[in-house]
Design an enzyme around this catalytic site. Sequence first.
Site, PDB file in Angstrom:
ATOM      1  N   ASP A 120      -8.631  -6.293   5.080  1.00  0.00           N
ATOM      2  CA  ASP A 120      -7.610  -7.244   4.643  1.00  0.00           C
ATOM      3  C   ASP A 120      -7.189  -8.216   5.743  1.00  0.00           C
ATOM      4  O   ASP A 120      -6.562  -9.240   5.471  1.00  0.00           O
ATOM      5  CB  ASP A 120      -6.374  -6.492   4.128  1.00  0.00           C
ATOM      6  CG  ASP A 120      -6.607  -5.875   2.758  1.00  0.00           C
ATOM      7  OD1 ASP A 120      -7.588  -6.269   2.096  1.00  0.00           O
ATOM      8  OD2 ASP A 120      -5.820  -5.002   2.361  1.00  0.00           O
ATOM      9  N   GLY A 150      -6.215  -3.473  -7.963  1.00  0.00           N
ATOM     10  CA  GLY A 150      -7.239  -2.460  -7.782  1.00  0.00           C
ATOM     11  C   GLY A 150      -6.654  -1.110  -7.420  1.00  0.00           C
ATOM     12  O   GLY A 150      -7.157  -0.066  -7.852  1.00  0.00           O
ATOM     13  N   ARG A 198     -14.455 -12.775  -0.251  1.00  0.00           N
ATOM     14  CA  ARG A 198     -13.634 -13.344   0.820  1.00  0.00           C
ATOM     15  C   ARG A 198     -14.461 -13.941   1.958  1.00  0.00           C
ATOM     16  O   ARG A 198     -13.987 -14.852   2.646  1.00  0.00           O
ATOM     17  CB  ARG A 198     -12.656 -12.299   1.349  1.00  0.00           C
ATOM     18  CG  ARG A 198     -11.501 -12.064   0.394  1.00  0.00           C
ATOM     19  CD  ARG A 198     -10.513 -11.051   0.906  1.00  0.00           C
ATOM     20  NE  ARG A 198      -9.377 -10.950  -0.010  1.00  0.00           N
ATOM     21  CZ  ARG A 198      -8.538  -9.928  -0.041  1.00  0.00           C
ATOM     22  NH1 ARG A 198      -8.692  -8.911   0.800  1.00  0.00           N
ATOM     23  NH2 ARG A 198      -7.542  -9.912  -0.900  1.00  0.00           N
ATOM     24  N   SER A 207       0.823  -1.213   0.000  1.00  0.00           N
ATOM     25  CA  SER A 207       0.000   0.000   0.000  1.00  0.00           C
ATOM     26  C   SER A 207       0.855   1.261   0.000  1.00  0.00           C
ATOM     27  O   SER A 207       0.610   2.202  -0.760  1.00  0.00           O
ATOM     28  CB  SER A 207      -0.928  -0.002   1.219  1.00  0.00           C
ATOM     29  OG  SER A 207      -1.799  -1.104   1.192  1.00  0.00           O
ATOM     30  N   ARG A 216       1.682   4.170  -3.249  1.00  0.00           N
ATOM     31  CA  ARG A 216       1.546   5.613  -3.025  1.00  0.00           C
ATOM     32  C   ARG A 216       2.857   6.343  -3.262  1.00  0.00           C
ATOM     33  O   ARG A 216       2.888   7.404  -3.890  1.00  0.00           O
ATOM     34  CB  ARG A 216       1.025   5.852  -1.597  1.00  0.00           C
ATOM     35  CG  ARG A 216      -0.438   5.484  -1.432  1.00  0.00           C
ATOM     36  CD  ARG A 216      -0.834   5.275   0.030  1.00  0.00           C
ATOM     37  NE  ARG A 216      -2.265   5.100   0.181  1.00  0.00           N
ATOM     38  CZ  ARG A 216      -2.907   3.948  -0.051  1.00  0.00           C
ATOM     39  NH1 ARG A 216      -2.212   2.886  -0.447  1.00  0.00           N
ATOM     40  NH2 ARG A 216      -4.215   3.874   0.104  1.00  0.00           N
TER      41      ARG A 216
END
Length: 422
Positions: free
Chosen positions: A302, A91, A333, A22, A26
């Site tokens: 997650d 995504g 999930r 993540s 970024r």
Amino acid sequence: MNVRIGKSPLNDGQVRIISSKSDGHRAMIAAALGEEECVLFLEGWNDDLEATSRCIEGLGGEVVREPSGTLIVPVPRNAKEETILDCGESGSTLRFLLPVAGALGRHVLFEGKGRLPERPIGVLLEEMQQHGCKASSDHLPVELEGRLTSGVYTLPGNVSSQFITGLLFALPLLEGDSEIRLTTNVESKGYIDMTLRTLQSFGVAVKETEQGWFIPGGQSYHGPRMRMVEGDWSSAAFWLVAGAIHGSIGCQGLDMESAQGDKEIVSILERFGAESKIVLNQVTMTHKEMKGIRIDGAQIPDLVPILCVAAAAAEGKTEIYHAGRLRIKESDRLAAMADCMKRIGVEVEEKPDGIIITGGCNPPEGEIVIDSYGDHRIVMAMAIAAVSLGVEITIEGAEAVNKSYPSFFAELTKLGGVVDVL
């Protein structure tokens, strides 16, 4: 790739945690929007980061990976040529770069594979089309053209925080001021906080408001020439749960001040009853008797797959609620984990927005085969279930781990796990 995971428990030990996927996305995008080259220090690489790298290069920037660091050469601002951006199954790559491409005024065909074409982007594209862009579809593949204009962007906060992050990257580049207004409570806020920290480190100002964020226009990215990417709490969670269930496992390279929402794994496991120890950048989780708890999954989607495994090792019932968004991830999930846990003999009740797991594992006789559902977090959660709950299983499609953690099985083996590639 199909793998058989033995039921031998893991040894006590330490794992050096890979860089946060993540934070990596970024940092790469912010550096690519900068005015100067930037070197990122990233430990580990995966398919999703490769997708972002590929798309930065598709926009005209460069990503040069060397043992000493990853060099990001910024994308040109006035490029006119059409381009194709292959987002793979990422995504984050897709939702972050849709608004960025709009802000740059690029004519782009976005493509993807796996379950990505099914994942929602219509809400984001609708707002973009009301602000200067034109999109050929509300799902992949989608052709985007036009240039974003500043103004008020209205979005729900409970579909995907990635929509908000994409706009936060793009809107500072526009001439006029903009505002993001949320129509619902925000979920996965930790990921938005990560974005805000990244923007700040690259000299971009954003002001939080009662309804969302105010973004001054006409800004430029002028951040550090070098930047360290944080260790990944999402990956650490698998090892910390293994330690909580059996023995003691430490994870090195973690930042307790991180904005990553998944650092909540420490407090959640403590609530289960496990014992934690934090020394500098290492977190160690040690087994103690665990009891079922209630867990709000809204901010930590997650973590839910591996928390299902922790719940199976806890006495009594554990309920995970506010987790409906898990149905639109790389897999459904909730349904996937309900199926997998039942296959190894765990009592499960699936709900529309959550799951209830009763502690205890009574595996059936004979070979147990688990479908990966093409989902990296399902594969890793069930591998930890095998070694921690004492169940030999075969996981089909285990190569899904390459999306986030290609070295996962190597680390499992280092800790004494038995992994046979079939």
